[in-house]
Scaffold this active site. Structure first.
Site, PDB file in Angstrom:
ATOM      1  N   GLY A   1       6.684 120.646  13.045  1.00  0.00           N
ATOM      2  CA  GLY A   1       6.768 122.008  13.552  1.00  0.00           C
ATOM      3  C   GLY A   1       5.791 122.937  12.878  1.00  0.00           C
ATOM      4  N   GLY A   2       5.128 122.440  11.825  1.00  0.00           N
ATOM      5  CA  GLY A   2       4.186 123.253  11.076  1.00  0.00           C
ATOM      6  C   GLY A   2       2.772 123.190  11.642  1.00  0.00           C
ATOM      7  N   VAL A   3       1.880 123.946  11.008  1.00  0.00           N
ATOM      8  CA  VAL A   3       0.494 124.061  11.474  1.00  0.00           C
ATOM      9  C   VAL A   3      -0.236 122.726  11.369  1.00  0.00           C
ATOM     10  CG1 VAL A   3      -1.714 125.221  11.087  1.00  0.00           C
ATOM     11  CG2 VAL A   3       0.430 126.487  10.802  1.00  0.00           C
TER      12      VAL A   3
ATOM     13  N   HIS B   1     -18.925 132.857 -13.376  1.00  0.00           N
ATOM     14  CA  HIS B   1     -18.288 132.214 -12.219  1.00  0.00           C
ATOM     15  C   HIS B   1     -18.545 133.030 -10.952  1.00  0.00           C
ATOM     16  CE1 HIS B   1     -15.923 129.028 -14.217  1.00  0.00           C
ATOM     17  NE2 HIS B   1     -15.931 129.863 -15.244  1.00  0.00           N
TER      18      HIS B   1
ATOM     19  N   GLU C   1     -17.786 132.211  -7.956  1.00  0.00           N
ATOM     20  CA  GLU C   1     -16.802 131.912  -6.909  1.00  0.00           C
ATOM     21  C   GLU C   1     -15.607 132.862  -6.917  1.00  0.00           C
ATOM     22  OE1 GLU C   1     -15.794 129.157 -10.429  1.00  0.00           O
ATOM     23  OE2 GLU C   1     -17.552 130.100  -9.518  1.00  0.00           O
TER      24      GLU C   1
ATOM     25  N   CYS D   1     -20.950 127.551 -15.574  1.00  0.00           N
ATOM     26  CA  CYS D   1     -20.256 127.624 -16.863  1.00  0.00           C
ATOM     27  C   CYS D   1     -20.390 126.294 -17.631  1.00  0.00           C
ATOM     28  CB  CYS D   1     -18.806 128.033 -16.658  1.00  0.00           C
ATOM     29  SG  CYS D   1     -18.043 128.691 -18.157  1.00  0.00           S
TER      30      CYS D   1
END
Length: 509
Positions: A222-224, A167, A169, A79
């Site tokens: 405690g998260g990923v 685009h 994507e 673009c």
């Protein structure tokens, strides 16, 4: 040597999506602002120029000297990137007679060119531009058109320079992934060998070399992200990694005990710190969201710093920073504006005089999960929904009290457990409950009540950059609402948030 594709960002809302599509091809890529061009060495196999909300006809339009890209490296302009290539080569870019936005179909495709191999002549593509390329220089070929855009794709005759007006994507370009594969794999000749296993192998080796016998302290949430970062660093330096898990009083119900137990089962060296009262004291009387965030961040720094100083000779601070955090923290003229400040606690490395190690800062969230799977981390941790750093502090609108936290923890626990029991949890990107600074009239047992309102929020997303509200079954929402009102004292009304991001954000504060 890790081969890669460079993506130069001119401010398109889709730039990160280009990177995601390239990564899906098992090819490593990096996003850089157009005006902060990195050194382009032998590891760079190709360059993609993103779109932009700007026009190449503007006097202050984002610009790039294409001569800075070494001869022979393939370039794909998307673009605005295509318009810039044509404009700088002497072509004409003019305002479109009709603004072209939305679905279109290719009407001519020259599949003799590698970029368009296996692209159908009537393939659907997604247009999003106010300008159009009206004329190309003589040394360019038109290789695709639509009924309204003659120059939908082009190639420079003697060089591997390509431009497309659409685009590839976005999912609306139905064969966009094929086109990107043609560019990345066939034209740039990338080997497609960037996999989670390779990432683990190379990252652990790099960490061993970088950290040696130094000690690292890392704050677990405690998260990923922090969990995967901790396991990677632990594989490199073992007991020299010291993890600190702080209970700020704003975690989910029973989360501190449950997560602490799971970390110790993973063989991590974890110190648990109960600091609830310190956080509540720092938040007393504060209602402004930014003031609450700062108070939580400042208190975390104090608690973490105090605990870290109990460990002798620490040299490094480990963080679970991921790629969107890095990208969103960069704000330059032109490329995507900064929407939020860095999610990790600012000021901590400087205060503690530590160097920072961020083993995940090139990965998107779903890639972090795949790496975690390669590391054989418990699926219960990898599958956890994202949870904000300030925790329930930004899900309680207005001031924070221990009683409000108790109410929201109970509501949240019923909502999340309900999602899991009914099989909806894994289909939701993120879910939680908000306690509103609103009370409403209700009736319970023939008596009038005047109690709190809670809002339930559940969204679907790929990486949190955009999100749609989750269309949970009415029967499920009705059952959860009934459970909350019957079981949580202090709540008599439940509402469901059906806002998407954008324009709303996932969290309410």
């Amino acid at each position: 040597m890790l081969e890669k594709i460079l993506i130069l960002d001119f401010g398109s809302q889709y730039t990160q999506l280009i990177a995601r599509r390239v990564r899906e091809l098992n090819v490593y890529c990096e996003i850089h602002p157009y005006n902060h061009l990195p050194e382009i060495g032998d590891d760079v196999r190709g360059v993609i120029l993103s779109g932009s909300p700007c026009s190449v006809r503007e006097s202050d339009a984002p610009d790039l000297e294409l001569d800075l890209v070494p001869e022979g490296i393939p370039v794909l302009g998307v673009c605005y990137g295509a318009q810039l290539m044509a404009h700088k080569a002497g072509g004409f870019v003019l305002p479109s007679e009709i603004r072209e936005y939305g679905r279109a179909r290719l009407s001519r495709v020259d599949s003799h060119f590698d970029l368009l191999k296996e692209i159908d002549p009537d393939s659907q593509v997604w247009m999003s531009h106010g300008d159009t390329i009206k004329q190309l220089p003589q040394d360019f070929d038109i290789i695709a058109s639509t009924s309204s855009v003659e120059i939908a794709a082009f190639k420079m005759k003697e060089k591997p320079l390509y431009g497309i007006q659409f685009h590839p994507e976005v999912t609306h370009s139905l064969q966009g992934k094929t086109l990107l594969r043609n560019f990345v794999v066939h034209i740039c000749q990338c080997a497609q060998d960037w996999t989670p296993d390779i990432f683990v192998e190379t990252t652990v080796a790099e960490l061993k070399e970088k950290l040696g016998v130094d000690k690292v302290v890392l704050g677990l949430s405690g998260g990923v992200d922090s969990s995967v970062a901790a396991v990677l660093i632990n594989k490199a330096i073992g007991e020299n990694l010291y993890c600190i898990f702080v209970d700020n009083g704003l975690l989910r119900k029973n989360e501190f005990e449950d997560v602490l137990h799971s970390y110790k089962d993973m063989g991590l060296n974890v110190i648990g710190v109960d600091a609830k009262e310190k956080f509540y004291a720092s938040l007393e009387g504060k209602t402004d969201p930014e003031a609450k965030r700062k108070a939580i961040g400042r208190t975390f720094i104090e608690v973490f710093d105090e605990e870290a100083h109990k460990i002798q000779d620490v040299k490094w601070l480990g963080q679970g920073t991921i790629y969107p955090d890095v990208i969103e923290s960069v704000s330059v003229k032109g490329p995507s504006a900064t929407i939020k400040s860095h999610h990790n606690v600012g000021g901590l490395p400087e205060k503690m005089h530590l160097k920072v190690v961020e083993p995940l800062n090139t990965l998107f969230k779903d890639e972090v999960r795949r790496v975690g799977k390669s590391l054989e981390i418990d699926p219960a941790i990898l599958g956890r929904h994202p949870f904000p750093g300030p925790g329930l502090g930004i899900r309680i609108l207005g001031d924070i009290t221990a009683e409000k936290v108790r109410i929201l923890q109970e509501v949240d626990a019923l909502f999340i457990s309900g999602l899991k029991e009914q099989g909806h949890y894994d289909n939701v990107w993120q879910a939680g409950a908000m306690l509103l600074p609103v009370q409403s009239v209700g009736v319970m047992g023939d008596e009038r009540t005047y109690e709190n309102v809670v809002a339930l929020r559940a969204v679907t997303s790929v990486d949190g950059m955009t999100a749609d509200w989750c269309h949970l079954p009415y029967e499920f929402l009705g059952e959860v609402s009934n459970n909350i009102i019957n079981r949580v004292k202090g709540v008599n009304r439940v509402v469901y948030d059906i806002s998407s991001k954008p324009p709303a954000t996932i969290e309410w504060e």
